[in-house]
Write a protein that holds these residues in place. Structure first.
Motif, short mmCIF file in Angstrom:
data_model
loop_
_atom_site.label_atom_id
_atom_site.label_comp_id
_atom_site.label_asym_id
_atom_site.label_seq_id
_atom_site.Cartn_x
_atom_site.Cartn_y
_atom_site.Cartn_z
N LEU A 182 11.58 8.05 -7.69
CA LEU A 182 10.65 6.94 -7.56
C LEU A 182 11.39 5.66 -7.19
O LEU A 182 10.95 4.91 -6.30
N SER A 183 12.50 5.40 -7.84
CA SER A 183 13.25 4.18 -7.56
C SER A 183 13.77 4.16 -6.12
O SER A 183 13.65 3.14 -5.43
N VAL A 184 14.32 5.28 -5.68
CA VAL A 184 14.88 5.32 -4.33
C VAL A 184 13.79 5.21 -3.27
O VAL A 184 13.94 4.49 -2.27
N GLU A 185 12.66 5.89 -3.49
CA GLU A 185 11.57 5.82 -2.52
C GLU A 185 10.98 4.41 -2.46
O GLU A 185 10.60 3.93 -1.38
N GLU A 208 0.83 -1.21 0.00
CA GLU A 208 0.00 0.00 0.00
C GLU A 208 0.87 1.26 0.00
O GLU A 208 0.54 2.25 -0.68
N THR A 209 1.96 1.23 0.72
CA THR A 209 2.86 2.39 0.76
C THR A 209 3.52 2.59 -0.59
O THR A 209 3.68 3.73 -1.07
N GLN A 210 3.93 1.49 -1.24
CA GLN A 210 4.50 1.61 -2.58
C GLN A 210 3.47 2.17 -3.56
O GLN A 210 3.82 2.96 -4.45
N LEU A 211 2.23 1.76 -3.40
CA LEU A 211 1.16 2.29 -4.25
C LEU A 211 1.02 3.80 -4.05
O LEU A 211 0.83 4.56 -5.02
N ASP A 212 1.14 4.24 -2.80
CA ASP A 212 1.07 5.67 -2.51
C ASP A 212 2.26 6.41 -3.12
O ASP A 212 2.10 7.52 -3.66
N VAL A 213 3.44 5.79 -3.08
CA VAL A 213 4.63 6.41 -3.68
C VAL A 213 4.43 6.58 -5.18
O VAL A 213 4.74 7.64 -5.76
N VAL A 214 3.90 5.55 -5.83
CA VAL A 214 3.67 5.63 -7.27
C VAL A 214 2.64 6.70 -7.59
O VAL A 214 2.81 7.48 -8.56
N ASN A 215 1.57 6.77 -6.81
CA ASN A 215 0.53 7.78 -7.06
C ASN A 215 1.09 9.19 -6.91
O ASN A 215 0.75 10.10 -7.69
N ARG A 216 1.94 9.41 -5.91
CA ARG A 216 2.55 10.73 -5.74
C ARG A 216 3.50 11.04 -6.90
O ARG A 216 3.59 12.19 -7.36
N SER A 217 4.19 10.00 -7.39
CA SER A 217 5.06 10.21 -8.54
C SER A 217 4.25 10.53 -9.79
O SER A 217 4.64 11.38 -10.61
#
Length: 491
Positions: free
Chosen positions: A445-448, A193-202
Motif C-alpha cells: 500500500l505504501s509503495v503504490e 481518485e487513483t489513491q482512493l482506488d489503491v486504498v480500496n483494492r488494499s
C-alpha cells in the motif's frame, strides 16, 4: 548548431538582460532603452540539458494541455479561459488602458468649445417717469491648444502606449497561470481518485485476510489475537478514505472556482473517476533567449521599463518653455433673432510662451522621482528575467528526477505486489506468521501510494515546465498595441 539570429545580431557570447530592452532598437519599435547597465546575463543553453531541445514551438506551446490527450482537461481549461473572473478583470484593465491612452492622444489636439449668452437691462428714471430697456446676445466659438513644442506630450503618449501593451501582456500572463492552475488541480483530482482506488483494492485484500483468520480462529488453528491484528490493519487503511474523499470534493470545487462557477457545477463532468493522464513526450524547449521572448511576464516587465523611460523623458521636458495658443470668434446682436445676422463680429488670437524660472525644486524632484521609478522598473525587469530562468531550470530538473524516481518506485511496487502474494500463499500453508502478511500488505500500500504521488509530481513538473516556458498563449495571435519583440519564436 547555428546561433539564433538574436544571438548573431545582439551578442556573440552572452546576452545581457538589458540587451532584451535594446531588441526593439534592432527593429522598428522606436524604443530606446535607458543607459543603465545590467549584471544579469542570459546563458546560451539550459544548465539541465546539453542541447537546445529544438526550436521553441510557440504555436504548440499555446495549447500545451492537448499533449496530455485528455478531453476533460481540454474542456476544463477552455471553460476557465472563457469564464474566469481573473481573465475578465484583465480584459477590463485593457479597456481602461485604452481609454487612458486615448486621453493622452487627445492632449495633442486643440480643444474647441462653444457658448451662447444673453443679457437684458431695464432702467427706470423717477424724475422723468420713463423706463429704458436694452438687450444683448452673443455667441462664441473658443479654441485652445498647448503646442507640443518639445515633445513632452508625445512622451506621455509613448508611456500610455507602453502601459497598454503591458496590460495586454498581463492578460497573456493571466492565461498562462490559469491554464497551469487548472491542469495542476486536475492532476491533483485524478491522483487523489487513483489513491482512493489503491486504498480500496488494499481493503479488499485485507478483507480476504480477515476472512481467512476468522476461519482459522473458528477451526481452532488460529487465535483471537491474529483476528484483532488484521481488523486493526484493515481499519487503519479504511481511515484514510474520508480524507481522500474530502480532497476529491475540494479539488472539484477548486476547479469550479477557477472556471468562475459555483461549487458543484462541474461534478457531473468530473463524476467518473479516471486514471492520471500519461506524461507527454519530450518537448522542444529551445534556448533561454527564446523562452524570455515567449514569456508574457518578461514582455510586460519590458514594456514597464519603456513606460518609465518615457515618463522620465517627459519630466525632463518640464524644464523647457511651453507654447499655448488660444483663439475665439464670436458674434453680438441686440436681438436673439439677429444672432445669425449679427451687427458685430469679434475675433481674437492669443499666444503665450512661458518657461519655468523658480518652482522651489518641484521639477527637479519630479525628475528624480521618475528616474528612480525607471531604475525600479529595470530592477523589476531583471528580477523577472532571473525568475523566468530559475523556473525553467527547476522544472527541467523536476521532470528528470521525478521520472527517475517513478521508474524506481514502479519496480518496487511490482516487487511489493509479488511479495504480498507470496506471503499470503505461505500464510495459508502455515509457513509464515500473520505479521509477515500484514507487513507485506502495508509495504504494498505504501509503495503504490508513492507511485501515484510521484506520477502526479511528474505530471505537475511537466505543467510547471510548460508554464515556465510561457505556454498558454501564442505571439502570433497577440493584439498588442506595440510591436512584439524581435526574437519572439515562430515556426
Amino acid at each position: 548548431m547555428r546561433p539564433h539570429p538574436f544571438l548573431r545580431s545582439c551578442s556573440r557570447r552572452t546576452i545581457p538582460a538589458l540587451a532584451l530592452l535594446l531588441l526593439p532598437a534592432c527593429t522598428t519599435t522606436g524604443f530606446k532603452a535607458p543607459a543603465t547597465t545590467s549584471s544579469v546575463t542570459t546563458p546560451a543553453l539550459w544548465q539541465q540539458t546539453t542541447t537546445t531541445g529544438g526550436t521553441l514551438d510557440a504555436q504548440s506551446l499555446a495549447v500545451w494541455w492537448t499533449r496530455f490527450n485528455d478531453p476533460i482537461l481540454d474542456q476544463l481549461i477552455d471553460d476557465a479561459l472563457a469564464n474566469s473572473p481573473d481573465i475578465r478583470t484583465a480584459l477590463s484593465k485593457i479597456a481602461e488602458s485604452r481609454a487612458v491612452r486615448a486621453n493622452s492622444q487627445a492632449s495633442l489636439f486643440p480643444s474647441l468649445s462653444a457658448g451662447v449668452s444673453g443679457s437684458g437691462n431695464r432702467t427706470r428714471n423717477r424724475n422723468t417717469h420713463t423706463t429704458a430697456t436694452s438687450e444683448s446676445y452673443s455667441a462664441s466659438l473658443d479654441a485652445s491648444w498647448e503646442v507640443d513644442l518639445f515633445g513632452k506630450q508625445r512622451q506621455a503618449l509613448s508611456a500610455a502606449d507602453a502601459d497598454l501593451a503591458q496590460t495586454k501582456e498581463n492578460l497573456h500572463a493571466a492565461r498562462v497561470s490559469l491554464a497551469a492552475e487548472v491542469a495542476s488541480a486536475y492532476v491533483t483530482l485524478r491522483s487523489t481518485e487513483t489513491q482512493l482506488d489503491v486504498v480500496n483494492r488494499s481493503l479488499a485484500t485485507r478483507q480476504e485476510t480477515l476472512q481467512l483468520t476468522q476461519w482459522r480462529e473458528q477451526a481452532g488453528t488460529g487465535d483471537a489475537l491474529d483476528t484483532q491484528q488484521v481488523i486493526s490493519s484493515l481499519e487503519q487503511a479504511r481511515a484514510s478514505i474520508p480524507s481522500l474523499q474530502q480532497a476529491v470534493t475540494q479539488t472539484r470545487n477548486q476547479l469550479a472556482l477557477l472556471s468562475g462557477r459555483t461549487p458543484g457545477s462541474l461534478d457531473t463532468l468530473l463524476s467518473a473517476a479516471k486514471p492520471l493522464p500519461a506524461a507527454p513526450s519530450a518537448i522542444a524547449i529551445g534556448i533561454p533567449a527564446e523562452t524570455l521572448r515567449q514569456r508574457p511576464d518578461v514582455r510586460a516587465a519590458e514594456y514597464g521599463v519603456q513606460a518609465a523611460a518615457a515618463r522620465t523623458s517627459a519630466a525632463r521636458r518640464e524644464r523647457l518653455p511651453s507654447l499655448n495658443l488660444s483663439g475665439s470668434i464670436g458674434v453680438e446682436a441686440l436681438k436673439a433673432g439677429k444672432l445669425f445676422d449679427p451687427q458685430t463680429i469679434v475675433s481674437s488670437v492669443v499666444g503665450s510662451l512661458t518657461a519655468p524660472i523658480f518652482d522651489a525644486g518641484r521639477i527637479r524632484n519630479t525628475i528624480t522621482i521618475q528616474s528612480e521609478q525607471e531604475k525600479q522598473s529595470l530592477i523589476a525587469y531583471e528580477s523577472t528575467v532571473l525568475t523566468a530562468l530559475s523556473e525553467v531550470e527547476n522544472a527541467l530538473v523536476s521532470v528528470s528526477r521525478n521520472a527517475e524516481r517513478l521508474a524506481t518506485l514502479q519496480r518496487a511496487a511490482e516487487a511489493a505486489r509479488t511479495a504480498e502474494s507470496l506471503a499470503s500463499l505461505q500464510y495459508q500453508a502455515g509457513q509464515v506468521d500473520l505479521l509477515t502478511v500484514l507487513d507485506a500488505q502495508r509495504t504494498r500500500l505504501s509503495v503504490e501510494e508513492q507511485v501515484v504521488s510521484t506520477n502526479a509530481d511528474e505530471l505537475t513538473a511537466h505543467i510547471q515546465l510548460y508554464k515556465a516556458l510561457g505556454g498558454g498563449w501564442s505571439p502570433a495571435a497577440s493584439t498588442s498595441a506595440a510591436p512584439a519583440p524581435a526574437t519572439t519564436a515562430t515556426l
